[in-house]
Design an enzyme around this catalytic site. Structure first.
Site, PDB file in Angstrom:
ATOM      1  N   GLY A 187       0.855  -1.181   0.000  1.00  0.00           N
ATOM      2  CA  GLY A 187       0.000   0.000   0.000  1.00  0.00           C
ATOM      3  C   GLY A 187       0.892   1.232   0.000  1.00  0.00           C
ATOM      4  O   GLY A 187       1.033   1.946  -0.991  1.00  0.00           O
ATOM      5  N   ARG A 188       1.573   1.417   1.131  1.00  0.00           N
ATOM      6  CA  ARG A 188       2.452   2.567   1.307  1.00  0.00           C
ATOM      7  C   ARG A 188       3.527   2.661   0.207  1.00  0.00           C
ATOM      8  O   ARG A 188       3.812   3.746  -0.295  1.00  0.00           O
ATOM      9  CB  ARG A 188       3.149   2.457   2.663  1.00  0.00           C
ATOM     10  CG  ARG A 188       3.992   3.658   3.047  1.00  0.00           C
ATOM     11  CD  ARG A 188       4.882   3.327   4.257  1.00  0.00           C
ATOM     12  NE  ARG A 188       4.240   2.524   5.243  1.00  0.00           N
ATOM     13  CZ  ARG A 188       3.632   2.998   6.348  1.00  0.00           C
ATOM     14  NH1 ARG A 188       3.620   4.282   6.588  1.00  0.00           N
ATOM     15  NH2 ARG A 188       3.058   2.180   7.205  1.00  0.00           N
ATOM     16  N   TYR A 201       2.415   8.088  15.474  1.00  0.00           N
ATOM     17  CA  TYR A 201       3.525   7.120  15.418  1.00  0.00           C
ATOM     18  C   TYR A 201       4.882   7.772  15.633  1.00  0.00           C
ATOM     19  O   TYR A 201       5.903   7.132  15.396  1.00  0.00           O
ATOM     20  CB  TYR A 201       3.583   6.430  14.050  1.00  0.00           C
ATOM     21  CG  TYR A 201       2.271   5.900  13.538  1.00  0.00           C
ATOM     22  CD1 TYR A 201       1.586   4.899  14.214  1.00  0.00           C
ATOM     23  CD2 TYR A 201       1.728   6.386  12.351  1.00  0.00           C
ATOM     24  CE1 TYR A 201       0.384   4.410  13.718  1.00  0.00           C
ATOM     25  CE2 TYR A 201       0.532   5.894  11.850  1.00  0.00           C
ATOM     26  CZ  TYR A 201      -0.129   4.907  12.542  1.00  0.00           C
ATOM     27  OH  TYR A 201      -1.311   4.421  12.057  1.00  0.00           O
ATOM     28  N   CYS A 229      -6.093  22.767  17.970  1.00  0.00           N
ATOM     29  CA  CYS A 229      -6.004  23.241  19.346  1.00  0.00           C
ATOM     30  C   CYS A 229      -5.332  22.250  20.264  1.00  0.00           C
ATOM     31  O   CYS A 229      -5.926  21.804  21.253  1.00  0.00           O
ATOM     32  CB  CYS A 229      -7.399  23.572  19.842  1.00  0.00           C
ATOM     33  SG  CYS A 229      -8.088  24.902  18.874  1.00  0.00           S
ATOM     34  N   TYR A 270      -1.749   6.863   3.920  1.00  0.00           N
ATOM     35  CA  TYR A 270      -2.151   6.999   5.329  1.00  0.00           C
ATOM     36  C   TYR A 270      -2.186   8.453   5.811  1.00  0.00           C
ATOM     37  O   TYR A 270      -2.045   8.713   6.997  1.00  0.00           O
ATOM     38  CB  TYR A 270      -1.258   6.144   6.235  1.00  0.00           C
ATOM     39  CG  TYR A 270      -1.257   4.691   5.831  1.00  0.00           C
ATOM     40  CD1 TYR A 270      -2.423   3.931   5.953  1.00  0.00           C
ATOM     41  CD2 TYR A 270      -0.117   4.085   5.311  1.00  0.00           C
ATOM     42  CE1 TYR A 270      -2.444   2.599   5.551  1.00  0.00           C
ATOM     43  CE2 TYR A 270      -0.136   2.749   4.912  1.00  0.00           C
ATOM     44  CZ  TYR A 270      -1.307   2.022   5.040  1.00  0.00           C
ATOM     45  OH  TYR A 270      -1.328   0.712   4.646  1.00  0.00           O
TER      46      TYR A 270
HETATM   47  N1  LLP Z   1      -2.199  -5.990   3.816  1.00  0.00           N
HETATM   48  C1  LLP Z   1      -2.796  -5.976   5.010  1.00  0.00           C
HETATM   49  C2  LLP Z   1      -3.555  -7.149   5.461  1.00  0.00           C
HETATM   50  C3  LLP Z   1      -2.671  -4.859   5.855  1.00  0.00           C
HETATM   51  O1  LLP Z   1      -3.251  -4.850   7.042  1.00  0.00           O
HETATM   52  C4  LLP Z   1      -1.933  -3.733   5.400  1.00  0.00           C
HETATM   53  C5  LLP Z   1      -1.777  -2.562   6.243  1.00  0.00           C
HETATM   54  C6  LLP Z   1      -1.347  -3.800   4.125  1.00  0.00           C
HETATM   55  C7  LLP Z   1      -1.492  -4.934   3.365  1.00  0.00           C
HETATM   56  C8  LLP Z   1      -0.565  -2.670   3.545  1.00  0.00           C
HETATM   57  O2  LLP Z   1       0.557  -2.324   4.281  1.00  0.00           O
HETATM   58  P1  LLP Z   1       1.606  -1.263   3.694  1.00  0.00           P
HETATM   59  O3  LLP Z   1       2.250  -1.901   2.481  1.00  0.00           O
HETATM   60  O4  LLP Z   1       0.846  -0.050   3.312  1.00  0.00           O
HETATM   61  O5  LLP Z   1       2.531  -1.029   4.794  1.00  0.00           O
HETATM   62  N2  LLP Z   1      -1.723   3.656   9.419  1.00  0.00           N
HETATM   63  C9  LLP Z   1      -0.401   3.072   9.495  1.00  0.00           C
HETATM   64  C10 LLP Z   1      -0.264   1.832   8.653  1.00  0.00           C
HETATM   65  C11 LLP Z   1      -1.265   0.755   8.995  1.00  0.00           C
HETATM   66  C12 LLP Z   1      -1.171  -0.405   8.070  1.00  0.00           C
HETATM   67  C13 LLP Z   1      -2.297  -1.334   8.265  1.00  0.00           C
HETATM   68  N3  LLP Z   1      -2.307  -2.448   7.390  1.00  0.00           N
HETATM   69  C14 LLP Z   1       0.618   4.133   9.103  1.00  0.00           C
HETATM   70  O6  LLP Z   1       0.235   5.249   8.795  1.00  0.00           O
HETATM   71  O7  LLP Z   1       1.818   3.872   9.117  1.00  0.00           O
END
Ligand code: LLP
Length: 463
Positions: free
Chosen positions: A322-323, A364, A391, A421
């Site tokens: 995702g990221r 974080y 605020c 995110y």
């Molecule tokens: N697959 C599953 C089952 C997941 O739970 C997630 C992320 C991904 C893929 C994708 O992960 P990535 O490649 O984006 O790291 N809000 C947090 C990140 C939470 C991720 C949750 N799950 C942040 O801003 O760092």
């Protein structure tokens, strides 16, 4: 997030706290390609452009704050992942990082699949025309309604996360007369080296079914007994913003271990494994992420090796970045409002957004970088903290940054690597209006998610 401390700024130098600093960059005008998307550059007159468009024009036309997304870069990252994993693997973009209909179309066109984790994400995917068989549904507490909609639409897989859910999905699929392909999410017991809130494969947390305590093997037994479920594979996701491949290797090894156990116990070889997402990106130039082809090679090699050792046919691999796709493709464009120089400390630079458009710093302790983008400056660097207009004092966007001493109200700042995110976790705190997402490509900018208005807020307020 430890980092060697080099408090070498020319001002306030004696008070820089440990752990968050490197020396100010030699040139405050330089834009490090590790944190900026590929079409970003500083033009001859000193301002920054993206996709051939001057940020001052973008600000004028669309206002600030705004997320500015480099469509060329987004598509290139999709292709890099697609090409790296090849035809024998699937790349599911994790929609939770950032999702809109335009993004779904880019994914479709670039040959990616899509992982959704809520009814809202599913609705967006279907509304944009993603074929249901290219969608996976995730979540540790899917509602019956979400499951129903997903099965009815014909999603390619549902990733089962609990014993209760096995029964619920089976029941709904049976009622709809379907045989639903499913994977089982397992907890492999890996301590991923990342922030505690975004690590997901250690034992003591809410996701998945444990390998170590036998829950995962029990889930396999139960699913295999249900005619309305087709068990296609095992899923593992170890966490997020991870740089070290070691955790993925352990995860792959343990997942293949379960496949072997399933073969030995049930006489079947499951055809798929999914190793989740979680690959880290550069938020500051000190971060050093792996490239998709390195990741693909490392995961492919380990799965192949382990399967050969166990005498298993190599299953079809999938991943869920995702990221790593969305993150580096956007920056947030802000206008500088007030400036406060706290003698002997630092200068607080307030921008017209804040924790409502980027909660990651507060949540974080995330680190970001920032640059003055509406002009170049030859002024000395000053230690700054970029804060929002909310605020509370935790409303910090960039904790530690060097900005030029001639920074003034009306200047435009951009915080890179906010494509993942940030909009997806944005809030209306203090009745802030969530910023738009502007996609830029080949000299043209268009709104793909519009800015919220006060009418939007009042429309929900029906009391
Ligand atoms: N697959 C599953 C089952 C997941 O739970 C997630 C992320 C991904 C893929 C994708 O992960 P990535 O490649 O984006 O790291 N809000 C947090 C990140 C939470 C991720 C949750 N799950 C942040 O801003 O760092």
């Amino acid at each position: 997030m430890s980092r060697s401390a080099h408090p070498a700024g020319p001002r306030h130098a004696d008070v820089l706290p440990e752990g968050h600093y490197t020396a100010p960059p030699a040139d405050l005008n330089s834009l490090d390609p590790r944190v900026w998307s590929q079409t970003v550059e500083r033009t001859a007159d000193g301002a920054v452009s993206v996709g051939g468009l001057d940020v001052r024009r973008i600000a004028e036309e669309f206002g600030t704050p705004a997320y500015v997304m480099d469509e060329t870069d987004f598509r290139a990252r999709c292709r890099a992942w697609r090409d790296a994993f090849g035809q024998d693997a699937d790349v599911f973009y994790a929609g939770k990082a950032f999702l809109s209909r335009a993004v779904v179309r880019w994914l479709y066109e670039e040959g990616l699949n899509l992982d959704v984790c809520s009814g809202g994400e599913l609705a967006t995917a279907l509304a944009a025309g993603m074929p249901a068989e290219r969608i996976a549904l995730h979540g540790n507490n899917k509602s019956n309604d979400e499951i129903h909609r997903a099965v009815e639409a014909g999603v390619g897989r549902i990733v089962l996360d609990s014993f209760q859910e096995i029964a619920r999905v089976a029941h709904i699929a049976q009622r709809l007369g379907r045989r639903q392909p499913v994977q089982i999410r397992v907890t492999v017991g890996v301590e991923a080296h990342t922030h505690e809130f975004i690590a997901t494969a250690h034992e003591d947390q809410k996701f998945g079914l444990g390998l170590a305590d036998g829950s995962a093997a029990e889930a396999v037994r139960r699913v295999l007994m249900l005619d309305s479920l087709e068990l296609v594979g095992i899923h593992s996701h170890i966490g997020s913003q991870i740089f070290d491949m070691a955790g993925f290797e352990v995860s792959a090894r343990r997942v293949v271990g379960l496949l072997t156990q399933v073969r030995d116990e049930h006489g079947i070889e499951l055809p798929e494994i999914d190793l989740g997402g979680g690959l880290g990106i550069a938020y500051t130039p000190e971060d050093d992420p792996r490239e998709p082809h390195e990741i693909a090679k490392s995961l492919g090699d380990i799965v192949t090796r382990e399967c050969e050792a166990a005498g298993l046919a190599v299953p079809r691999l999938s991943v869920e970045p995702g990221r790593a796709i969305a993150g580096p493709t956007a920056f947030t464009l802000y206008e500088v409002g007030t400036l406060k120089e706290l003698e002997g400390l630092r200068t607080y630079v307030s921008v017209d957004g804040g924790m409502s458009d980027n909660i990651r710093t507060a949540l974080y302790d995330a680190e970001y970088s920032v640059a003055l983008v509406s002009r170049a400056s030859e002024a000395e660097p000053m230690l700054s903290r970029v804060v929002g207009k909310h605020c509370e004092s935790g409303d910090i966007v960039v904790r530690d940054a060097f900005l030029p001493t001639d920074l003034a109200p009306g200047d435009l700042l951009a915080v890179p690597a906010t494509g993942a995110y940030c909009r997806s976790m944005a809030s209306n705190y203090n009745h802030a209006l969530r910023p738009p997402v502007i996609a830029v490509r080949d000299g043209e900018a268009r709104t793909i998610l519009r800015r919220e208005t006060e009418e939007d807020l009042l429309r929900l307020d029906v009391g």
